[in-house]
Design an enzyme around this catalytic site. Structure first.
Site, PDB file in Angstrom:
ATOM      1  N   LYS A  38       0.842  -1.197   0.000  1.00 39.83           N
ATOM      2  CA  LYS A  38       0.000   0.000   0.000  1.00 39.83           C
ATOM      3  C   LYS A  38       0.879   1.249   0.000  1.00 39.83           C
ATOM      4  O   LYS A  38       2.097   1.180   0.200  1.00 39.83           O
ATOM      5  CB  LYS A  38      -0.914  -0.003   1.224  1.00 39.83           C
ATOM      6  CG  LYS A  38      -0.185   0.076   2.558  1.00 39.83           C
ATOM      7  CD  LYS A  38      -1.158   0.084   3.722  1.00 39.83           C
ATOM      8  CE  LYS A  38      -0.409   0.157   5.061  1.00 39.83           C
ATOM      9  NZ  LYS A  38      -1.314   0.232   6.206  1.00 39.83           N
ATOM     10  N   TYR A 259      16.517  30.466   5.746  1.00 37.54           N
ATOM     11  CA  TYR A 259      15.425  31.336   6.174  1.00 37.54           C
ATOM     12  C   TYR A 259      15.530  31.697   7.646  1.00 37.54           C
ATOM     13  O   TYR A 259      15.774  30.850   8.504  1.00 37.54           O
ATOM     14  CB  TYR A 259      14.079  30.652   5.926  1.00 37.54           C
ATOM     15  CG  TYR A 259      13.696  30.538   4.464  1.00 37.54           C
ATOM     16  CD1 TYR A 259      13.398  31.680   3.738  1.00 37.54           C
ATOM     17  CD2 TYR A 259      13.626  29.302   3.839  1.00 37.54           C
ATOM     18  CE1 TYR A 259      13.037  31.590   2.394  1.00 37.54           C
ATOM     19  CE2 TYR A 259      13.269  29.199   2.498  1.00 37.54           C
ATOM     20  CZ  TYR A 259      12.982  30.344   1.773  1.00 37.54           C
ATOM     21  OH  TYR A 259      12.633  30.257   0.453  1.00 37.54           O
TER      22      TYR A 259
END
Length: 377
Positions: A38, A259
């Protein structure tokens, strides 16, 4: 170290290791393997992974949704496919035409399975809730559901449960398995004896019981052990992720990086910009910025500053031979998917499935050429 003139990260998937891991699990369990593929095979690429596991002897493949099962059938996978979410009403034709096996785990999925059974013969797996409080019928409800299925001429091929924490709490998992065994005994007393009885996920392999006639591993197939608890099965990581060094820049002491300028160089430094960011699967957390690293020329390069959407910046001052075009190892033998999960404050499963779609999957074809080598030689 090889240089690669590309701005794109690559996830290299070793198909021989995948097949070897599957055989190692099968030898350990001495039972049929229901291989969990999955979530795009935990980010490894479901169609290629499924075909290799099918060739390696997996008795069945397991997916989360009918759509995932349909994609495997379109790709030519012929092995039985178990669908955890079951047949939702309206999906009956898809389940019948694609020969998908639904899990019956709720009133809704029971309704869908009964509707599919009116179209054509259907086999199902019945899920018991032994402690997850997610999907599955309570132990006291299971027999009545089984009677409804049998009365509708629907074959109960399997009975299953999902353990809540076999990798963390063996005592709790043992209690859940006791409840599961009680349900199996109750069903048997009423002549319901499924071919498959499965509870053991990767961690649960350490708690196998004679009542388990199949196992349902996921993580071990991809070469990662559960922790802190789990079986002693020798496996190797299937996926390694590399990304190119796009720039190496010299900066002075005190220069802020990334940042917010939260990291400042404590000395004259060399900073490498790598083409792999949080959109690709690198956690954007303070833990990643303070404890994270990548591997460059076989040495650890610590992450500096905030991880960006498209880039990770690392300090290569102590690795002076790093140049633009070098490949940085972002995930593999080191750092591992467990490392990325720890930096993200989550787990290895999320770390693997977070490797983004723009990271190109490149497959080592050795496993496609006859029988692949075992990993345990």
């Amino acid at each position: 170290m090889a240089r690669r003139l590309s701005s794109r990260a690559e996830a290299r998937v070793d198909l021989a290791r995948l097949a070897g891991n599957c055989r190692a699990v099968a030898r350990f369990a001495a039972r049929p393997v229901i291989a969990v593929v999955k979530a795009d095979a935990y980010g490894h690429g479901a169609t290629r992974v499924a075909s290799i596991l099918e060739a390696a002897g997996a008795a069945m493949l397991a997916v989360a949704t009918a759509e995932e099962g349909d994609a495997l059938r379109v790709a030519g996978v012929r092995a039985p496919i178990l669908v955890f979410s079951g047949c939702i009403p309206g999906q009956e034709r898809l389940f019948v035409e694609r020969a998908l096996t639904p899990v019956v785990s709720s009133a809704l999925s029971l309704e869908g399975a009964l509707a599919a059974g009116r179209r054509a013969p259907v086999r199902v797996h019945l899920e018991v809730d032994t402690g997850m409080a997610r999907l599955g019928f309570a132990p006291g409800e299971t027999l009545a559901v089984a009677h409804r299925l049998v009365g509708a001429d629907i074959a109960i091929e399997g009975v299953m449960t999902q353990l809540t924490g076999a990798d963390e709490d063996a005592t709790g998992a043992t209690c859940e398995l006791d409840r599961f065994d009680e349900v199996l005994s109750d069903l048997a007393r009423h002549a319901v004896r499924p071919f498959f009885a499965h509870a053991a996920n990767s961690a649960g392999l350490a708690l196998l019981r004679p009542t388990h006639t199949a196992v349902r591993p996921g993580l071990l197939l991809y070469g990662l052990r559960t922790r802190p608890l789990g079986p002693d099965v020798e496996v190797r990581p299937v996926m390694s992720v590399t990304a190119p060094v796009l720039q190496v820049r010299a900066i002075g002491a005190g220069t802020p990086v990334s940042y917010g300028g939260r990291w400042r160089a404590s000395r004259p430094s060399r900073i490498a910009a790598i083409g792999f960011g949080y959109a690709d699967g690198m956690p954007r957390t303070s833990a990643a910025s303070t404890h994270g690293f990548v591997l460059l020329r076989g040495r650890k390069a610590p992450i500096t500053g905030v991880v960006c959407m498209d880039y990770t910046l690392v300090d290569v001052t102590d690795i002076p031979d790093v140049v633009e075009g070098d490949e940085a190892v972002m995930l593999g033998e080191s750092p591992t998917a467990w490392d990325l999960g720890d930096w993200a404050g989550t787990n290895v499963w999320q770390a693997l499935t977070a490797i983004g779609p723009r990271v190109q999957r490149v497959y080592d074809e050795r496993a496609d050429q006859g029988a692949p080598e075992d990993t345990e030689k």
